[in-house]
Design a protein around this motif. Structure first.
Motif, PDB file in Angstrom:
ATOM      1  N   VAL A  44       0.834  -1.206   0.000  1.00 46.86           N
ATOM      2  CA  VAL A  44       0.000   0.000   0.000  1.00 46.86           C
ATOM      3  C   VAL A  44       0.865   1.250   0.000  1.00 46.86           C
ATOM      4  O   VAL A  44       0.594   2.216  -0.743  1.00 46.86           O
ATOM      5  N   LYS A  45       1.927   1.254   0.807  1.00 48.44           N
ATOM      6  CA  LYS A  45       2.821   2.414   0.850  1.00 48.44           C
ATOM      7  C   LYS A  45       3.481   2.655  -0.509  1.00 48.44           C
ATOM      8  O   LYS A  45       3.599   3.797  -0.971  1.00 48.44           O
ATOM      9  N   ILE A  46       3.921   1.566  -1.160  1.00 46.36           N
ATOM     10  CA  ILE A  46       4.570   1.704  -2.466  1.00 46.36           C
ATOM     11  C   ILE A  46       3.586   2.226  -3.505  1.00 46.36           C
ATOM     12  O   ILE A  46       3.910   3.109  -4.313  1.00 46.36           O
ATOM     13  N   LEU A  47       2.346   1.708  -3.508  1.00 50.58           N
ATOM     14  CA  LEU A  47       1.344   2.155  -4.469  1.00 50.58           C
ATOM     15  C   LEU A  47       0.965   3.614  -4.231  1.00 50.58           C
ATOM     16  O   LEU A  47       0.731   4.368  -5.184  1.00 50.58           O
ATOM     17  N   GLU A  48       0.891   4.021  -2.972  1.00 54.61           N
ATOM     18  CA  GLU A  48       0.608   5.423  -2.662  1.00 54.61           C
ATOM     19  C   GLU A  48       1.729   6.321  -3.160  1.00 54.61           C
ATOM     20  O   GLU A  48       1.485   7.399  -3.714  1.00 54.61           O
ATOM     21  N   TRP A  49       2.984   5.876  -2.968  1.00 54.10           N
ATOM     22  CA  TRP A  49       4.111   6.658  -3.483  1.00 54.10           C
ATOM     23  C   TRP A  49       4.064   6.749  -5.002  1.00 54.10           C
ATOM     24  O   TRP A  49       4.304   7.807  -5.588  1.00 54.10           O
ATOM     25  N   ALA A  50       3.752   5.629  -5.663  1.00 56.81           N
ATOM     26  CA  ALA A  50       3.672   5.628  -7.124  1.00 56.81           C
ATOM     27  C   ALA A  50       2.584   6.572  -7.611  1.00 56.81           C
ATOM     28  O   ALA A  50       2.748   7.263  -8.623  1.00 56.81           O
ATOM     29  N   THR A  51       1.462   6.621  -6.896  1.00 49.92           N
ATOM     30  CA  THR A  51       0.372   7.520  -7.281  1.00 49.92           C
ATOM     31  C   THR A  51       0.812   8.980  -7.198  1.00 49.92           C
ATOM     32  O   THR A  51       0.560   9.782  -8.101  1.00 49.92           O
ATOM     33  N   VAL A  52       1.493   9.329  -6.101  1.00 51.26           N
ATOM     34  CA  VAL A  52       1.987  10.702  -5.937  1.00 51.26           C
ATOM     35  C   VAL A  52       2.997  11.043  -7.023  1.00 51.26           C
ATOM     36  O   VAL A  52       2.986  12.146  -7.599  1.00 51.26           O
ATOM     37  N   ARG A  53       3.871  10.082  -7.340  1.00 48.84           N
ATOM     38  CA  ARG A  53       4.893  10.328  -8.370  1.00 48.84           C
ATOM     39  C   ARG A  53       4.256  10.504  -9.752  1.00 48.84           C
ATOM     40  O   ARG A  53       4.699  11.338 -10.543  1.00 48.84           O
ATOM     41  N   ILE A  54       3.214   9.727 -10.052  1.00 50.82           N
ATOM     42  CA  ILE A  54       2.524   9.864 -11.332  1.00 50.82           C
ATOM     43  C   ILE A  54       1.822  11.212 -11.421  1.00 50.82           C
ATOM     44  O   ILE A  54       1.854  11.885 -12.460  1.00 50.82           O
ATOM     45  N   GLN A  55       1.180  11.638 -10.335  1.00 47.26           N
ATOM     46  CA  GLN A  55       0.518  12.939 -10.330  1.00 47.26           C
ATOM     47  C   GLN A  55       1.519  14.075 -10.525  1.00 47.26           C
ATOM     48  O   GLN A  55       1.244  15.043 -11.238  1.00 47.26           O
ATOM     49  N   ARG A  56       2.694  13.940  -9.900  1.00 44.30           N
ATOM     50  CA  ARG A  56       3.730  14.955 -10.079  1.00 44.30           C
ATOM     51  C   ARG A  56       4.226  14.963 -11.527  1.00 44.30           C
ATOM     52  O   ARG A  56       4.479  16.022 -12.113  1.00 44.30           O
ATOM     53  N   GLY A  57       4.360  13.773 -12.106  1.00 41.74           N
ATOM     54  CA  GLY A  57       4.799  13.689 -13.493  1.00 41.74           C
ATOM     55  C   GLY A  57       3.792  14.290 -14.455  1.00 41.74           C
ATOM     56  O   GLY A  57       4.159  14.860 -15.484  1.00 41.74           O
ATOM     57  N   GLN A  58       2.500  14.172 -14.125  1.00 41.69           N
ATOM     58  CA  GLN A  58       1.468  14.763 -14.980  1.00 41.69           C
ATOM     59  C   GLN A  58       1.531  16.282 -14.950  1.00 41.69           C
ATOM     60  O   GLN A  58       1.191  16.944 -15.929  1.00 41.69           O
TER      61      GLN A  58
END
Length: 403
Positions: A44-58
């Motif tokens: 869950v922590k890794i997926l949450e980090w990935a979500t934040v990173r994708i939003q930043r990339g967008q």
């Protein structure tokens, strides 16, 4: 060469030690080593980090794809009575044209038989969006995830599946030779009904109790499992020709429920797998049998893998491969209070009441559409129902004015 065989033997012994002593034996005695909970929390922590990173990339890169919304179009709210009013107008035709176009572009039936859209990426490759190329760290974590899912989780789950299926076939065959007096403990007649997402639903519910299952006779791997299971328990399997005879099916199920020494029946009244977002129409035949209904709501967590079996796209082997290479199968199961037929209530109304209770508890959409539309055409009765609603709206109001 001997050293190579020695290393392979040592690896195999270590592998079987992990499977038998750290997974199978604790599961047999209902014990937990806490590894699964820690694994899910880390994931869950890794997926949450990935979500934040994708939003930043967008935000940094406009070319980064944005996850698809839950629907293609925005539907207008309001019923037919609220929108059309009480008198006929030529503009009423536009209402029906609009509804028809909405159904063509984004109907509520077809989308229940495709994988559920996620609000964020779960680091699986089963997407058309190239999220894994947003940053180097995200690419590295995705690569490590591929190795873990295909190099560790898949062999582990495949080993457990082989051991489990072998034990199922051998165990049920041996139980079949036992005297009938020890076959089952006396059980009260009952019917367990649940929403249906995947064949794994049966395995999930079997962890909490034993059931006599109802379904169509299959070939291949499922056929082997069905034939082995029926040796130890009187499951109710139907040939395809029998499934079309509703009275024959009801008679066999009613006879099973009347025998109080047999296990409760497990039925999925939708008749097909739905994509974990909705509950579709329950066939009323399951509610014409009589007895007590025990509703169960099942909801899978889509963040860790898509549990939905799209049988028109994947066969059983391909589906199991997808499941064994997913992050995990996380599911919530709710056992609802028993329900019985009320006075003045027919089987269809009873089925809708049970369906609504399951949908509400599981946080699923409650749809009146028949899951059989997945492979069939819309019945004329559905068209006639809409025509009757409109005609009664107009005729009823004009009748009042004439008075």
């Amino acid at each position: 060469m001997e050293d190579l065989w020695s290393v392979a033997a040592a690896v195999f012994q270590l592998w079987m030690f992990v499977v038998v002593f750290l997974i199978m034996l604790p599961a047999m005695f209902g014990l937990s080593l806490g590894v699964t909970g820690v694994y899910i929390q880390v994931l869950v922590k890794i997926l949450e980090w990935a979500t934040v990173r994708i939003q930043r990339g967008q935000q940094e890169q406009p070319s980064v794809p944005v996850p698809l919304p839950s629907g293609i179009i925005e539907r207008a709210s309001g019923s037919m009575q609220e929108v059309l009013g009480q008198q006929f107008a030529l503009s009423d035709v536009l209402f029906f044209c609009k509804k028809g176009l909405e159904s063509i572009v984004d109907d509520q039936v077809t989308q229940r038989f495709s994988s559920e859209e996620l609000a964020s990426w779960n680091l699986l490759t089963r997407t058309n969006q190239n999220f894994r190329y947003i940053s180097l760290r995200l690419t590295i974590i995705w690569g490590v995830g591929v190795f873990i899912r295909y190099g560790v989780l898949f062999p582990l789950r495949f080993t457990l599946a082989i051991i489990g299926l072998s034990w199922l076939v051998i165990g049920t065959t041996l139980v079949g030779f036992l005297p009938d007096s020890r076959e089952n403990r006396p059980q009260k007649g009952g019917i367990c009904v649940a929403n249906h997402t995947t064949p794994i639903d049966v395995v999930i519910l079997a962890n909490d109790g034993c059931y006599a299952m109802v379904g169509q006779v299959h070939g291949g791997l499922l056929g082997v499992i069905q034939r082995s299971m029926v040796r130890s328990c009187p499951h109710v399997w139907f040939e395809r020709s029998e499934m079309k005879d509703r009275h024959a099916v009801t008679s066999r199920l009613r006879a099973h429920v009347a025998a109080k020494t047999k296990l409760p029946i497990l039925i999925f009244p939708e008749g097909t797998c739905i994509n974990n977002t909705s509950v579709m129409m329950f066939k009323k035949g399951s509610f014409e049998i009589g007895g007590t209904i025990y509703p169960v709501a099942i909801k899978y967590d889509p963040r860790f893998g898509d549990a939905f079996w799209n049988s028109s796209k994947f066969n059983m082997v391909n589906y199991l491969l997808r499941m064994m290479t997913s992050w995990a199968i996380v599911v919530n199961v709710w056992y609802l209070p028993p329900m019985t037929l009320q006075d003045g209530e027919d089987a269809a109304q009873f089925a809708n009441r049970v369906k609504s209770a399951i949908a509400h508890q599981g946080g699923l959409l409650d749809l009146d559409w028949d899951g059989g539309l997945k492979r069939g055409k819309v019945k004329d009765s559905f068209k006639e129902e809409q025509q009757k609603m409109y005609s009664s709206l107009i005729v009823g109001h004009n009748g009042i004015n004439n008075l």
